[in-house]
Design an enzyme around this catalytic site. Structure first.
Site, mmCIF file in Angstrom:
data_model
loop_
_atom_site.group_PDB
_atom_site.id
_atom_site.type_symbol
_atom_site.label_atom_id
_atom_site.label_comp_id
_atom_site.label_asym_id
_atom_site.label_seq_id
_atom_site.Cartn_x
_atom_site.Cartn_y
_atom_site.Cartn_z
ATOM 1 N N GLY A 172 -25.566 44.046 -42.016
ATOM 2 C CA GLY A 172 -24.470 43.101 -41.846
ATOM 3 C C GLY A 172 -24.544 42.400 -40.501
ATOM 4 O O GLY A 172 -24.294 41.196 -40.395
ATOM 5 N N ILE A 205 -31.257 46.230 -48.345
ATOM 6 C CA ILE A 205 -30.456 45.061 -47.992
ATOM 7 C C ILE A 205 -30.542 44.806 -46.496
ATOM 8 O O ILE A 205 -30.937 45.673 -45.710
ATOM 9 C CB ILE A 205 -28.985 45.229 -48.421
ATOM 10 C CG1 ILE A 205 -28.346 46.437 -47.706
ATOM 11 C CG2 ILE A 205 -28.878 45.355 -49.928
ATOM 12 C CD1 ILE A 205 -26.849 46.570 -47.944
ATOM 13 N N HIS A 238 -31.933 50.009 -45.185
ATOM 14 C CA HIS A 238 -32.520 48.714 -44.886
ATOM 15 C C HIS A 238 -34.045 48.721 -44.921
ATOM 16 O O HIS A 238 -34.669 47.710 -44.567
ATOM 17 C CB HIS A 238 -32.032 48.243 -43.510
ATOM 18 C CG HIS A 238 -30.548 48.285 -43.364
ATOM 19 N ND1 HIS A 238 -29.702 47.492 -44.112
ATOM 20 C CD2 HIS A 238 -29.741 49.061 -42.584
ATOM 21 C CE1 HIS A 238 -28.449 47.749 -43.786
ATOM 22 N NE2 HIS A 238 -28.446 48.700 -42.871
ATOM 23 N N ASP A 267 -30.513 50.213 -35.373
ATOM 24 C CA ASP A 267 -29.928 50.781 -36.590
ATOM 25 C C ASP A 267 -31.053 51.102 -37.577
ATOM 26 O O ASP A 267 -31.534 50.243 -38.314
ATOM 27 C CB ASP A 267 -28.945 49.793 -37.211
ATOM 28 C CG ASP A 267 -28.225 50.383 -38.427
ATOM 29 O OD1 ASP A 267 -28.623 51.468 -38.891
ATOM 30 O OD2 ASP A 267 -27.265 49.750 -38.900
#
Length: 296
Positions: free
Chosen positions: A215, A212, A197, A192
């Site tokens: 998840g 961040i 990110h 990903d």
């Protein structure tokens, strides 16, 4: 019409072949902090190819890592679903492991839309992906919950009520996991490559102060904490993990996971309820509606 529920639910599943190597597994484990205390415990069962064990949560990235070449999470391309990806939020993840995962292998992955719920101002799409190995042996079944803002109004069915609260008693176990400032940079190499990110400017444009953590990285970190702290490091005992993503985690912050034993099922598996929060942000929830199933 952006969402045609009947068309989505009745479409044939998409089928693709995936493969992974020990290098993919090693990278996944390192991206979750395995071997961080290499001087005292290098966690060789997770960081060294000889007798390599595989964390069950590796299934969520299998076929997407370095052996698959450069890439990013594929676009949302399914019959009956025509949505703006900028309105999409990863709302939850579930996984059932049918047998221990091999350190390298191939699988056939069959994906379908399992359900579409109309939440009024949003749609909740539930995807299911089932992986089978050689000989059609089931390996894992994965569910992904996608929240799509602004896409409600296509039916009168909001789906089942989803109220959830943690048990009203002290946790049986509390697990603390620390992350590093570069954790997201490691984790994105599992497939990903979303700039959210990695790129501070992109993160600010999306409303965050800084990049961040994925998840699914939080998901994997909690899965590893459970294996290490409750299951004596035996990866084969964790047979299921389902969570809702309740809030972001910034690389460098911690996750505190409260664990409650919640009984034994008829098949002999143990059930646990989990709640993960960030202590650096006054206990803000990170993962909720979380359950794990464990082989005794």
């Amino acid at each position: 019409m952006p969402i045609d529920r009947d068309k989505a639910l009745n479409a044939d599943p998409s089928v693709r072949e995936i493969r992974w190597t020990t290098r993919d597994v090693l990278l996944y484990h390192l991206s979750l902090g395995a071997g961080a205390d290499a001087a005292t415990d290098p966690e060789l069962h997770l960081t060294y190819e000889r007798n390599l064990a595989v964390l069950p949560t590796f299934a969520v990235v299998a076929g997407s890592g370095i052996s698959a070449g450069e890439g990013i999470v594929p676009g949302f391309d399914m019959p009956g679903i025509d949505i703006d990806l900028r309105a999409v939020l990863h709302a939850g993840q579930g996984l059932r492991i049918h047998r221990p995962l091999p350190a390298s292998g191939t699988a056939t992955l069959r994906s379908r839309v399992a359900e579409v719920w109309d939440k009024g101002k949003a749609a909740l799409i539930v995807l299911e992906a089932a992986a089978t190995g050689p000989g059609d042996e089931p390996l894992w079944t994965m569910t992904t919950r996608i929240w799509v803002r602004g896409e409600g109004g296509f039916s009168n069915d909001p789906g089942p009520e989803e109220n959830w609260t943690a048990p009203d008693r002290p946790a049986d176990t509390v697990l603390t996991t620390t992350t590093t400032p570069q954790q997201a940079l490691w984790y994105r190499l599992n497939g990903d490559l979303n700039p959210l990110h990695a790129d501070p400017a992109f993160a600010r444009s999306a409303g965050f102060d800084r990049p961040i953590l994925h998840g699914l990285a939080s998901y994997g970190l909690v899965g590893k904490a459970l294996v290490d702290g409750v299951l004596d490091g035996d990866v084969t005992r964790l047979t299921g993990l389902a969570v809702r993503f309740a809030g972001p985690l910034v690389p460098g912050e911690s996750i505190v996971t409260s664990v409650w034993h919640d009984g034994t099922a008829e098949d002999g598996t143990e059930r646990y309820v989990l709640h993960a929060a960030c202590p650096e942000r006054d206990g803000a929830p990170v993962l909720t509606h979380a359950t794990a199933t464990v082989r005794s």
